[in-house]
Design a protein around this motif. Structure first.
Motif, PDB file in Angstrom:
ATOM      1  N   SER A 119       0.792  -1.099  -0.030  1.00 35.29           N
ATOM      2  CA  SER A 119       0.059   0.038   0.063  1.00 35.29           C
ATOM      3  C   SER A 119       0.862   1.312   0.061  1.00 35.29           C
ATOM      4  O   SER A 119       1.896   1.239   0.530  1.00 35.29           O
ATOM      5  CB  SER A 119      -0.891  -0.076   1.106  1.00 35.29           C
ATOM      6  OG  SER A 119      -1.740   1.152   1.254  1.00 35.29           O
ATOM      7  N   GLN A 120       0.375   2.233  -0.703  1.00 36.61           N
ATOM      8  CA  GLN A 120       1.166   3.760  -0.770  1.00 36.61           C
ATOM      9  C   GLN A 120       0.202   4.807  -0.046  1.00 36.61           C
ATOM     10  O   GLN A 120       0.678   5.955  -0.214  1.00 36.61           O
ATOM     11  CB  GLN A 120       1.559   4.001  -2.215  1.00 36.61           C
ATOM     12  CG  GLN A 120       2.411   3.004  -2.947  1.00 36.61           C
ATOM     13  CD  GLN A 120       3.792   2.819  -2.319  1.00 36.61           C
ATOM     14  OE1 GLN A 120       4.316   3.815  -1.734  1.00 36.61           O
ATOM     15  NE2 GLN A 120       4.253   1.655  -2.511  1.00 36.61           N
ATOM     16  N   ASN A 121      -0.755   4.234   0.682  1.00 32.81           N
ATOM     17  CA  ASN A 121      -1.755   5.347   1.172  1.00 32.81           C
ATOM     18  C   ASN A 121      -1.277   5.414   2.641  1.00 32.81           C
ATOM     19  O   ASN A 121      -1.826   4.709   3.662  1.00 32.81           O
ATOM     20  CB  ASN A 121      -3.115   4.785   0.960  1.00 32.81           C
ATOM     21  CG  ASN A 121      -4.243   5.924   1.414  1.00 32.81           C
ATOM     22  OD1 ASN A 121      -3.832   6.850   2.080  1.00 32.81           O
ATOM     23  ND2 ASN A 121      -5.361   5.569   0.768  1.00 32.81           N
ATOM     24  N   PRO A 122      -0.766   6.469   3.161  1.00 38.10           N
ATOM     25  CA  PRO A 122      -0.715   6.555   4.553  1.00 38.10           C
ATOM     26  C   PRO A 122      -1.678   6.470   5.194  1.00 38.10           C
ATOM     27  O   PRO A 122      -1.769   5.963   6.653  1.00 38.10           O
ATOM     28  CB  PRO A 122       0.120   8.201   4.544  1.00 38.10           C
ATOM     29  CG  PRO A 122       0.707   8.251   3.316  1.00 38.10           C
ATOM     30  CD  PRO A 122      -0.447   7.761   2.102  1.00 38.10           C
ATOM     31  N   GLU A 123      -2.732   7.023   4.942  1.00 34.83           N
ATOM     32  CA  GLU A 123      -3.866   6.923   5.694  1.00 34.83           C
ATOM     33  C   GLU A 123      -4.779   5.809   5.789  1.00 34.83           C
ATOM     34  O   GLU A 123      -5.356   5.514   6.697  1.00 34.83           O
ATOM     35  CB  GLU A 123      -5.174   8.115   4.842  1.00 34.83           C
ATOM     36  CG  GLU A 123      -4.729   9.625   4.684  1.00 34.83           C
ATOM     37  CD  GLU A 123      -4.128  10.109   6.088  1.00 34.83           C
ATOM     38  OE1 GLU A 123      -4.772   9.965   7.055  1.00 34.83           O
ATOM     39  OE2 GLU A 123      -2.931  10.750   5.932  1.00 34.83           O
ATOM     40  N   THR A 124      -4.412   4.753   5.082  1.00 32.22           N
ATOM     41  CA  THR A 124      -4.744   3.369   5.167  1.00 32.22           C
ATOM     42  C   THR A 124      -3.838   2.677   6.138  1.00 32.22           C
ATOM     43  O   THR A 124      -4.279   1.855   6.805  1.00 32.22           O
ATOM     44  CB  THR A 124      -4.602   2.845   3.568  1.00 32.22           C
ATOM     45  OG1 THR A 124      -5.756   3.426   2.889  1.00 32.22           O
ATOM     46  CG2 THR A 124      -5.060   1.358   3.956  1.00 32.22           C
ATOM     47  N   ILE A 125      -2.467   2.938   5.943  1.00 29.84           N
ATOM     48  CA  ILE A 125      -1.636   2.240   6.769  1.00 29.84           C
ATOM     49  C   ILE A 125      -1.477   2.772   8.327  1.00 29.84           C
ATOM     50  O   ILE A 125      -1.298   1.797   9.101  1.00 29.84           O
ATOM     51  CB  ILE A 125      -0.156   2.692   6.228  1.00 29.84           C
ATOM     52  CG1 ILE A 125      -0.085   2.085   4.728  1.00 29.84           C
ATOM     53  CG2 ILE A 125       0.992   1.912   7.242  1.00 29.84           C
ATOM     54  CD1 ILE A 125       1.081   2.377   4.130  1.00 29.84           C
ATOM     55  N   LYS A 126      -1.748   3.852   8.463  1.00 30.53           N
ATOM     56  CA  LYS A 126      -1.749   4.614  10.030  1.00 30.53           C
ATOM     57  C   LYS A 126      -2.464   3.551  10.892  1.00 30.53           C
ATOM     58  O   LYS A 126      -2.072   2.942  11.873  1.00 30.53           O
ATOM     59  CB  LYS A 126      -2.074   5.916  10.048  1.00 30.53           C
ATOM     60  CG  LYS A 126      -1.118   6.738   9.512  1.00 30.53           C
ATOM     61  CD  LYS A 126      -1.729   7.967  10.007  1.00 30.53           C
ATOM     62  CE  LYS A 126      -0.545   9.287   9.396  1.00 30.53           C
ATOM     63  NZ  LYS A 126      -0.980  10.689   9.302  1.00 30.53           N
ATOM     64  N   PRO A 127      -3.904   3.406  10.687  1.00 32.21           N
ATOM     65  CA  PRO A 127      -4.822   2.672  11.452  1.00 32.21           C
ATOM     66  C   PRO A 127      -4.392   1.167  11.523  1.00 32.21           C
ATOM     67  O   PRO A 127      -4.639   0.326  12.229  1.00 32.21           O
ATOM     68  CB  PRO A 127      -6.217   2.689  10.930  1.00 32.21           C
ATOM     69  CG  PRO A 127      -6.224   3.186   9.591  1.00 32.21           C
ATOM     70  CD  PRO A 127      -4.758   3.915   9.783  1.00 32.21           C
ATOM     71  N   LEU A 128      -3.905   0.570  10.485  1.00 37.60           N
ATOM     72  CA  LEU A 128      -3.426  -0.852  10.179  1.00 37.60           C
ATOM     73  C   LEU A 128      -2.419  -1.183  11.200  1.00 37.60           C
ATOM     74  O   LEU A 128      -2.371  -2.398  11.698  1.00 37.60           O
ATOM     75  CB  LEU A 128      -3.099  -1.023   8.786  1.00 37.60           C
ATOM     76  CG  LEU A 128      -4.044  -1.399   7.697  1.00 37.60           C
ATOM     77  CD1 LEU A 128      -3.481  -1.456   6.311  1.00 37.60           C
ATOM     78  CD2 LEU A 128      -4.941  -2.774   8.098  1.00 37.60           C
TER      79      LEU A 128
END
Length: 374
Positions: free
Chosen positions: A243-252
């Protein structure tokens, strides 16, 4: 353990084979796509998931030195019920819906196969559950028969030894019969003692066979459970790493860290009951801890060319997720929850029975809440 390593390699190869999707669907992530911000988050996820997984899996193992956390203790039942609830929610709430989403994706066109016309995710879950049942029963039966044959031979040897001992005592009694009634009583007492000793040996052998059977059962459970965990651990690791989406990675990062810790507690409890040797315990813990982080590294390496919406990636990931969901749901319900809930110790104590029910619900509830972020 060799099977687990092979399975992890196969899953990784299948997903990597989908790197260059020939039919991309949808537009690539635009404004949110920020490689410079995403890479540090992936590094944080790598170490966080590694540490949390190690802690969760190691706690039940290290707890053997604490009397309250031993497998026969009440606290162990509560912890194991909590972890089983987590694994159950992982299968139902996290993995199975993802499988349906992948295999029902609008990116899968009719020319890609009949994915829109049949609930293949449900089929995969059923196949995973039935396959786990077959492996579980066949493996347990095979090793149980092998050990019963071995124990039967040992019991026959013990019985023969006891018979020889009784014959010797009877001969001594007959030879000394002329010494009087008092001496007869004395010798008869020794003969009876020899018979009792032989019976005690047989009872001990039967008890040892039961313990060995339980150990075999727990060893099969722990290894099958780890196989199921391996499949989805590789998938979520590669997905996060790609993934290249920081907003997706943060909660993950937070969600997957807790996920690994709770799941590790369930696996660690099974490992403790299986009574593996120290070397096997270390290997199983390391393998569990490293599977997701290694998946993150693979995803990081292919992130520039990986297209998670390509038909190949959707089919491979959806199929593997559905099978993994079936495995985990079966293991949580049949081998973890049912076995402990029907344990005579739990059935005879109302407070403990209530406690493990509450513990299971708390574990399943907390893991279900994480589905909002992961």
């Amino acid at each position: 353990m060799n099977a687990a390593v092979l399975l992890a390699a196969i899953v990784a190869l299948l997903l990597v084979s989908a790197v260059r999707g020939d039919d991309a669907c949808g537009s690539p992530e635009s404004a949110a796509q920020d490689r410079a911000r995403a890479n540090p988050l992936k590094i944080a996820a790598f170490f966080s998931i590694l540490v949390c997984g190690a802690m969760g899996c190691s706690l039940p193992v290290l707890g053997r030195r604490v009397p309250a956390l031993r497998p026969e203790g009440d606290v162990f039942f509560l912890v194991k019920a909590f972890a089983a609830g987590v694994i159950l929610a992982t299968g139902f709430i996290h993995i199975l819906p993802d499988a349906f989403e992948n295999l029902k994706s609008p990116c899968l066109q009719p020319c890609d196969g009949p994915w829109q016309d049949f609930p293949f995710a449900g089929l995969g879950a059923m196949v995973g559950a039935i396959g786990t049942l077959v492996v579980d029963t066949v493996a347990t039966g095979y090793f149980t028969r092998a050990h019963l044959n071995k124990d039967g031979a040992n019991a026959a040897i013990s019985s023969n030894a006891a018979g020889v001992d009784e014959e010797k005592q009877a001969a001594a009694e007959e030879a000394r019969h002329h010494d009087g009634e008092e001496h007869d009583v004395h010798v008869h007492t020794h003969a009876t003692h020899g018979h009792a000793h032989g019976s005690a040996a047989l009872v001990a052998a039967v008890g040892g066979a039961d313990d060995e059977k339980d150990t075999i059962r727990h060893r099969v459970i722990s290894q099958v459970l780890e196989l199921g965990i391996v499949v989805h651990s590789v998938i979520i690791g590669i997905s996060l790493g790609a993934s290249q989406n920081p907003e997706t990675i943060k909660p993950l990062v937070a969600a997957l860290s807790f996920h690994q810790m709770f799941e590790g507690m369930g696996l660690g409890g099974c490992i403790v009951q299986a009574k593996f040797k120290a070397r096997s315990i270390v290997i199983m813990i390391l393998f569990f801890c490293l599977t997701t982080p290694v998946g993150i590294l693979i995803g990081f390496g292919i992130s520039r060319v990986y297209n998670e919406n390509s038909p190949t990636a959707l089919v491979v990931e959806g199929s593997l997720n559905s099978v993994a969901a079936g495995i985990l749901i079966y293991m949580a319900l049949v081998d973890l929850l049912a076995a402990d809930f029907m344990n005579p110790k739990v059935q005879s104590r109302g407070k403990l029975q209530l406690g493990i029910n509450v513990s299971m619900l708390v574990g399943a509830g907390l893991m279900s809440m994480l589905a909002k972020w992961a």
